[in-house]
Write a protein that holds these residues in place. Structure first.
Motif, PDB file in Angstrom:
ATOM      1  N   GLY A 150       9.847  -1.822  -8.214  1.00  0.00           N
ATOM      2  CA  GLY A 150       9.131  -0.893  -7.347  1.00  0.00           C
ATOM      3  C   GLY A 150       9.586  -0.981  -5.905  1.00  0.00           C
ATOM      4  O   GLY A 150       9.779   0.036  -5.235  1.00  0.00           O
ATOM      5  N   PHE A 151       9.785  -2.208  -5.428  1.00  0.00           N
ATOM      6  CA  PHE A 151      10.253  -2.399  -4.060  1.00  0.00           C
ATOM      7  C   PHE A 151      11.636  -1.791  -3.875  1.00  0.00           C
ATOM      8  O   PHE A 151      11.878  -1.058  -2.906  1.00  0.00           O
ATOM      9  N   ALA A 152      12.553  -2.081  -4.791  1.00  0.00           N
ATOM     10  CA  ALA A 152      13.921  -1.581  -4.656  1.00  0.00           C
ATOM     11  C   ALA A 152      13.970  -0.054  -4.704  1.00  0.00           C
ATOM     12  O   ALA A 152      14.730   0.578  -3.959  1.00  0.00           O
ATOM     13  N   GLN A 153      13.159   0.553  -5.565  1.00  0.00           N
ATOM     14  CA  GLN A 153      13.159   2.010  -5.671  1.00  0.00           C
ATOM     15  C   GLN A 153      12.535   2.673  -4.440  1.00  0.00           C
ATOM     16  O   GLN A 153      13.127   3.576  -3.842  1.00  0.00           O
ATOM     17  N   ASP A 154      11.340   2.227  -4.073  1.00  0.00           N
ATOM     18  CA  ASP A 154      10.657   2.859  -2.949  1.00  0.00           C
ATOM     19  C   ASP A 154      11.361   2.574  -1.626  1.00  0.00           C
ATOM     20  O   ASP A 154      11.462   3.451  -0.759  1.00  0.00           O
ATOM     21  N   MET A 189       4.624   3.318  -4.135  1.00  0.00           N
ATOM     22  CA  MET A 189       3.964   2.053  -3.816  1.00  0.00           C
ATOM     23  C   MET A 189       2.896   1.653  -4.836  1.00  0.00           C
ATOM     24  O   MET A 189       1.993   0.891  -4.535  1.00  0.00           O
ATOM     25  N   GLU A 190       3.019   2.148  -6.057  1.00  0.00           N
ATOM     26  CA  GLU A 190       2.053   1.790  -7.094  1.00  0.00           C
ATOM     27  C   GLU A 190       2.250   0.365  -7.587  1.00  0.00           C
ATOM     28  O   GLU A 190       1.409  -0.164  -8.305  1.00  0.00           O
ATOM     29  N   TRP A 191       3.339  -0.266  -7.193  1.00  0.00           N
ATOM     30  CA  TRP A 191       3.636  -1.651  -7.574  1.00  0.00           C
ATOM     31  C   TRP A 191       2.934  -2.655  -6.664  1.00  0.00           C
ATOM     32  O   TRP A 191       2.965  -3.856  -6.916  1.00  0.00           O
ATOM     33  N   MET A 192       2.296  -2.182  -5.616  1.00  0.00           N
ATOM     34  CA  MET A 192       1.570  -3.057  -4.701  1.00  0.00           C
ATOM     35  C   MET A 192       0.102  -3.127  -5.120  1.00  0.00           C
ATOM     36  O   MET A 192      -0.541  -2.101  -5.342  1.00  0.00           O
ATOM     37  N   ALA A 193      -0.430  -4.344  -5.247  1.00  0.00           N
ATOM     38  CA  ALA A 193      -1.822  -4.541  -5.634  1.00  0.00           C
ATOM     39  C   ALA A 193      -2.628  -5.015  -4.440  1.00  0.00           C
ATOM     40  O   ALA A 193      -2.109  -5.710  -3.559  1.00  0.00           O
ATOM     41  N   ASP A 194      -3.914  -4.635  -4.404  1.00  0.00           N
ATOM     42  CA  ASP A 194      -4.776  -5.120  -3.329  1.00  0.00           C
ATOM     43  C   ASP A 194      -5.296  -6.508  -3.683  1.00  0.00           C
ATOM     44  O   ASP A 194      -4.903  -7.109  -4.678  1.00  0.00           O
ATOM     45  N   LEU A 229       6.692  -1.524   6.908  1.00  0.00           N
ATOM     46  CA  LEU A 229       6.459  -2.964   7.021  1.00  0.00           C
ATOM     47  C   LEU A 229       5.572  -3.530   5.911  1.00  0.00           C
ATOM     48  O   LEU A 229       5.888  -4.606   5.376  1.00  0.00           O
ATOM     49  N   PRO A 230       4.464  -2.884   5.518  1.00  0.00           N
ATOM     50  CA  PRO A 230       3.657  -3.446   4.430  1.00  0.00           C
ATOM     51  C   PRO A 230       4.439  -3.621   3.129  1.00  0.00           C
ATOM     52  O   PRO A 230       4.234  -4.600   2.407  1.00  0.00           O
ATOM     53  N   MET A 231       5.340  -2.686   2.821  1.00  0.00           N
ATOM     54  CA  MET A 231       6.153  -2.824   1.608  1.00  0.00           C
ATOM     55  C   MET A 231       7.068  -4.031   1.705  1.00  0.00           C
ATOM     56  O   MET A 231       7.216  -4.799   0.748  1.00  0.00           O
ATOM     57  N   MET A 232       7.711  -4.203   2.856  1.00  0.00           N
ATOM     58  CA  MET A 232       8.626  -5.328   3.045  1.00  0.00           C
ATOM     59  C   MET A 232       7.880  -6.657   2.946  1.00  0.00           C
ATOM     60  O   MET A 232       8.340  -7.595   2.292  1.00  0.00           O
ATOM     61  N   GLU A 233       6.725  -6.738   3.603  1.00  0.00           N
ATOM     62  CA  GLU A 233       5.949  -7.974   3.580  1.00  0.00           C
ATOM     63  C   GLU A 233       5.465  -8.289   2.169  1.00  0.00           C
ATOM     64  O   GLU A 233       5.499  -9.458   1.742  1.00  0.00           O
ATOM     65  N   TYR A 234       5.036  -7.259   1.437  1.00  0.00           N
ATOM     66  CA  TYR A 234       4.564  -7.477   0.073  1.00  0.00           C
ATOM     67  C   TYR A 234       5.718  -7.923  -0.821  1.00  0.00           C
ATOM     68  O   TYR A 234       5.580  -8.836  -1.635  1.00  0.00           O
ATOM     69  N   GLY A 235       6.871  -7.291  -0.668  1.00  0.00           N
ATOM     70  CA  GLY A 235       8.036  -7.692  -1.446  1.00  0.00           C
ATOM     71  C   GLY A 235       8.470  -9.115  -1.145  1.00  0.00           C
ATOM     72  O   GLY A 235       8.847  -9.869  -2.042  1.00  0.00           O
ATOM     73  N   ALA A 236       8.417  -9.501   0.140  1.00  0.00           N
ATOM     74  CA  ALA A 236       8.815 -10.852   0.528  1.00  0.00           C
ATOM     75  C   ALA A 236       7.891 -11.904  -0.063  1.00  0.00           C
ATOM     76  O   ALA A 236       8.303 -13.044  -0.314  1.00  0.00           O
ATOM     77  N   GLN A 237       6.647 -11.541  -0.321  1.00  0.00           N
ATOM     78  CA  GLN A 237       5.676 -12.498  -0.830  1.00  0.00           C
ATOM     79  C   GLN A 237       5.561 -12.503  -2.350  1.00  0.00           C
ATOM     80  O   GLN A 237       5.286 -13.553  -2.944  1.00  0.00           O
ATOM     81  N   HIS A 238       5.762 -11.352  -2.988  1.00  0.00           N
ATOM     82  CA  HIS A 238       5.389 -11.227  -4.393  1.00  0.00           C
ATOM     83  C   HIS A 238       6.528 -10.896  -5.356  1.00  0.00           C
ATOM     84  O   HIS A 238       6.302 -10.917  -6.576  1.00  0.00           O
ATOM     85  N   ALA A 239       7.714 -10.599  -4.874  1.00  0.00           N
ATOM     86  CA  ALA A 239       8.823 -10.320  -5.800  1.00  0.00           C
ATOM     87  C   ALA A 239       9.155 -11.574  -6.600  1.00  0.00           C
ATOM     88  O   ALA A 239       9.049 -12.701  -6.098  1.00  0.00           O
ATOM     89  N   SER A 240       9.570 -11.388  -7.835  1.00  0.00           N
ATOM     90  CA  SER A 240       9.887 -12.547  -8.686  1.00  0.00           C
ATOM     91  C   SER A 240      11.298 -13.069  -8.442  1.00  0.00           C
ATOM     92  O   SER A 240      11.568 -14.257  -8.645  1.00  0.00           O
ATOM     93  N   GLU A 241      12.198 -12.202  -7.999  1.00  0.00           N
ATOM     94  CA  GLU A 241      13.585 -12.580  -7.775  1.00  0.00           C
ATOM     95  C   GLU A 241      13.764 -13.102  -6.342  1.00  0.00           C
ATOM     96  O   GLU A 241      13.367 -12.453  -5.378  1.00  0.00           O
ATOM     97  N   SER A 242      14.399 -14.264  -6.211  1.00  0.00           N
ATOM     98  CA  SER A 242      14.580 -14.854  -4.882  1.00  0.00           C
ATOM     99  C   SER A 242      15.428 -13.968  -3.979  1.00  0.00           C
ATOM    100  O   SER A 242      15.194 -13.905  -2.767  1.00  0.00           O
ATOM    101  N   VAL A 243      16.424 -13.268  -4.551  1.00  0.00           N
ATOM    102  CA  VAL A 243      17.268 -12.411  -3.722  1.00  0.00           C
ATOM    103  C   VAL A 243      16.476 -11.227  -3.172  1.00  0.00           C
ATOM    104  O   VAL A 243      16.746 -10.755  -2.058  1.00  0.00           O
ATOM    105  N   VAL A 244      15.507 -10.752  -3.937  1.00  0.00           N
ATOM    106  CA  VAL A 244      14.664  -9.652  -3.466  1.00  0.00           C
ATOM    107  C   VAL A 244      13.740 -10.145  -2.364  1.00  0.00           C
ATOM    108  O   VAL A 244      13.581  -9.491  -1.327  1.00  0.00           O
TER     109      VAL A 244
END
Length: 236
Positions: free
Chosen positions: A59-63, A123-128, A188-203
């Motif tokens: 979701g992060f990579a696509q959006d 941004m449907e991949w982001m959870a509250d 910025l919210p997408m980037m911060e969420y991806g930095a915290q919750h992505a499973s891949e270290s490179v992401v």
């Protein structure tokens, strides 16, 4: 009597710069794609499975690819600005985000996922905090009727993009700074969420790099707007 053939027109410095820029942008995109492939190359089939279509990583990579693509388009519109500071900033944003776009598209290719979102919204991949989706009340927003991807936070509308391309001189410089600042802060919210919750270290690493870079650029653009007697735009 034979006459000498007319000399062929020589390329102007501006046309040469444009050609070199196009070559450079293509090279940056190819390099980013190659780095993305190498960073996630499946050397070992016994390793962890690739992220799925509902993952934060995909979701992060696509959006973010959608978000970055518009930033590249906005930057390209002002590369001929007479303001050296604006021109330099636009070039930095264009080359950096084009490179990152290549990396994200490489990952999606390797994961067997579409290059762009295929659902009804963004941004449907982001959870509250409760674990449900539609974080921040902006997820699920569909593209506008005219096809403009202007519902993601910070994205410029079709009309705003047309205004940027048609404007000239200081008016264009200020509009670029306003639109790009809003664009950075909206993503910025997408980037911060991806930095915290992505499973891949490179992401996670790339997302954090985006956070650091765009926060710094946002401070710079606020200062540049103030120096030109202009105010930031409200978030859309």
């Amino acid at each position: 009597m034979m006459t000498d053939p007319a000399p062929e027109p020589q390329p102007t410095p501006r046309s040469q710069r444009t050609a070199l820029l196009v070559i450079g942008v293509v090279g940056v995109l190819v390099l980013g794609f190659a780095i993305g492939v190498l960073a996630r190359f499946p050397f070992d089939d016994s390793g962890p499975a690739a992220p799925g279509e509902d993952s934060v990583d995909v979701g992060f990579a696509q959006d973010m690819s959608v978000h970055h693509s518009q930033a590249v388009e906005m930057s390209a519109a002002v590369l001929s600005s007479e303001d050296g500071h604006v021109r330099s900033l636009a070039y930095d944003i264009l080359t950096t985000q084009q490179h990152q776009l290549g990396q994200m598209q490489a990952w999606l290719t390797l994961w067997g996922q579409p290059p762009l979102p295929t659902g009804a919204g963004f941004m449907e991949w982001m959870a509250d905090d409760s674990g449900s989706h539609a974080h921040g009340g902006v997820q699920g927003a569909a593209p506008a009727a005219d096809g403009a991807l202007d519902r993601m936070p910070g994205m410029a509308s079709s009309d705003e993009m047309a205004q940027l391309r048609q404007a000239t001189g200081p008016e264009q410089d200020v509009l670029f700074l306003q639109l790009m600042l809003r664009h950075h802060e909206g993503g910025l919210p997408m980037m911060e969420y991806g930095a915290q919750h992505a499973s891949e270290s490179v992401v996670r690493s790339l997302a954090q790099t985006m956070v650091d870079t765009q926060e710094s650029e946002s401070v710079l653009m606020r200062d540049m707007l103030a120096a030109r007697g202009a105010e930031p735009l409200p978030m859309n």
